[in-house]
Write a protein that holds these residues in place. Structure first.
Motif: not given
Length: 545
Positions: A371-372, A374-381
């Motif tokens: 979860t961490l 994937q969420s880090i990557l999606d928000n940075n995207d």
């Protein structure tokens, strides 16, 4: 020959060496394996406050002074390398093709002043080797220059077999190999196509003979010299990093890291054009940049990538995990890569230690890491994709950059506050609090309204992209969203989205502390529950470990 260890770490870059060092310090038997040998080149050369405070926090929690050493510019020079640079600011200079640079079209964010000193430009060959050697001092078994032949995950353990036949049997495998992830390849984890909205590519090298931008362009009246920080040259369709290692007294390097990042839709890769030719063509379009790099020569050949972004369908499984840089990547803008790596390590190590107690190494046990990641990557995207959209207009860039400025400050507030309070109490439960927010992997996990604010800002940029909103009309919308946000600290003055200078002074930090203790949303106030005197004590501790 088979060797039994508790954990096998694949990859000995900054992420792999950091987690191997911590686990070895905790008394686990660790093998760390890499196909390359140190010292070797790596990207991710500019630190931010979140990275540095996470390193200090990990150093304090696990008694690993080497992590504290690389968390300050002074510590790096004393313990690890004299080939690193200093970073007093994030500088952003906006350019128009075929025109001289307008000195007004700049923004600069001063790095927070204070007892820890400025941030750093890392010669990664030196820093990675320093941490790799630390892992060996704490007992890790190291293998360099040897490739992984196979990884066999079994119900009772994992077997990593190397070329030549040597095998490591362990309870768990940590993949920190980055884009060329061994496990992603073995288990078919890469998403095709990559799910991220950002779509960029890069050409990069280290250069000699780069002159400071301050010497080739009129002053913009900015608080700090451009050459004293990480300089970003911006233009419609992309940006360039300029990271000098030669910008402080006593530096033993004459190199500057340079990378040109291009929107693939606007600047598709041309197979018949070499990266050297593309670099020369680029400089011909921007007069001020051509002057800055007129006499620059590469230390090694230019490297040209395909699409920078990659993503994974999952990042944990039974008895294995992908560290942040193996899980996915977005773009180097804002230098968030190392901070993301350290955040995942900080969350992962306690889970692994609990798994050892129970013998449960299942994917479900490590679900929070997926979860961490994937969420880090999606928000940075979203943060980076919004930036590429903003590059088309200077005022739009100024407004969107406040979204980054808020995210950056919220990240530092949470980690620094936790670090200071941990030094006061030695309570590891405080660290657990950082990971228990309702929105993990966001820029403010404790506050759902902050994620809603961020998503609303990105929706504004999507409307610009789709032609439904003009850049000039997007600016006031962003100002309203940022100025009225629950998580927007008053001292950051975020309603003024066209402000060009962002203040990192001690006075601003004092006002943030006041806001945090009296006016911040309730979930954020705990991060200000420390004595201001602890800051100076922490800086002294970092210097003396």
């Amino acid at each position: 020959m088979d060797t039994r260890v508790d954990v096998t770490v694949l990859g000995s870059g900054i992420g792999g060496s950091t987690v191997a060092t911590i686990l070895a310090r905790l008394g686990l038997s660790v093998a760390i394996v890499d196909a390359a040998r140190h010292p070797r080149f790596a990207l991710g050369e500019s630190t931010i406050g979140e990275t540095s405070f996470l390193l200090r926090l990990l150093a304090a929690r696990y008694d690993v002074p080497e992590l504290a050493h690389v968390s300050t510019n002074e510590g790096i020079r004393e313990h690890a390398s004299r080939r690193c640079g200093v970073k007093t600011n994030f500088g952003f200079v906006y350019h128009h093709e075929g025109r001289e640079h307008d000195p007004f079209e700049v923004t600069q964010c001063s790095v927070s002043a204070g007892p820890f000193g400025p941030e750093s430009h890392l010669m990664r060959a030196d820093i990675d080797q320093y941490l790799f050697e630390a892992s060996k001092r704490y007992g890790a078994i190291a293998r360099e220059g040897v490739r992984v032949q196979s990884v066999d995950i079994r119900p009772d353990g994992a077997v990593v077999t190397l070329d030549g036949g040597e095998a490591f049997r362990s309870d768990y495998v940590i993949d920190a190999t980055g884009r060329t992830s061994v496990l992603a390849d073995a288990f078919g984890l890469r998403e095709q196509p990559c799910r991220f909205e950002t779509n960029s590519r890069t050409i990069f090298t280290h250069l000699r003979g780069v002159v400071p931008y301050d010497s080739v362009a009129d002053s913009s009246g900015q608080p700090n010299l451009w050459h004293e920080g990480t300089l970003h040259h911006l233009f419609d369709g992309g940006w360039m990093w300029v990271i000098p290692f030669d910008n402080q007294p006593g530096s033993e390097s004459d190199l500057v890291s340079v990378g040109l990042n291009l929107d693939v839709d606007k600047y598709p890769r041309r197979e018949a054009v070499t990266p050297e030719q593309e670099w020369a063509e680029f400089l011909d379009r921007f007069p001020a940049l051509k002057r800055q790099f007129a006499n620059a020569t590469p230390a090694f050949g230019w490297i040209s990538t395909g699409r920078t972004q990659f993503s994974s369908s999952r990042t944990v499984g039974d008895r294995w995990v992908l560290m942040s840089h193996a899980a996915g990547a977005i773009d180097a803008l804002f230098s968030r890569g190392m901070a993301n790596t350290m955040a995942v390590i900080e969350a992962f190590v306690p889970l692994l230690m609990k798994a050892r107690e129970s013998g449960d190494y299942s994917a479900a046990r490590f679900g929070p890491i997926d979860t961490l990641n994937q969420s880090i990557l999606d928000n940075n995207d979203k943060l980076i994709a919004g930036s590429y959209l903003a590059f088309r207009d200077f005022d739009l860039w100024r407004a969107w950059s406040k979204v980054w400025y808020l995210a950056w400050n919220l990240g530092v507030i949470r980690v620094a506050g936790t670090y200071y309070r941990f030094l006061e109490t030695a309570d590891p439960g405080l660290l657990d609090r950082m990971r228990q927010g309702p929105v993990p992997g966001s820029f403010c996990p404790d506050l759902p309204s902050a994620q809603e604010q961020f998503d609303a800002c990105f929706d504004v940029m999507r409307r610009v992209r789709d032609g439904a909103l003009a850049p000039a009309d997007a600016v006031p919308e962003l100002a309203l969203l940022l100025g009225d946000g629950e998580a927007s600290p008053g001292p950051l003055n975020l309603h003024d989205v066209l402000r060009r200078w962002h203040d990192g002074s001690m006075e601003t930090q004092r006002l943030l502390y006041q806001w945090g203790r009296t006016a911040a949303p309730r979930p954020l106030r705990d991060y200000f529950d420390y004595d201001l005197a602890t800051i100076a004590k922490a800086a002294t501790l970092v210097r003396t470990v």
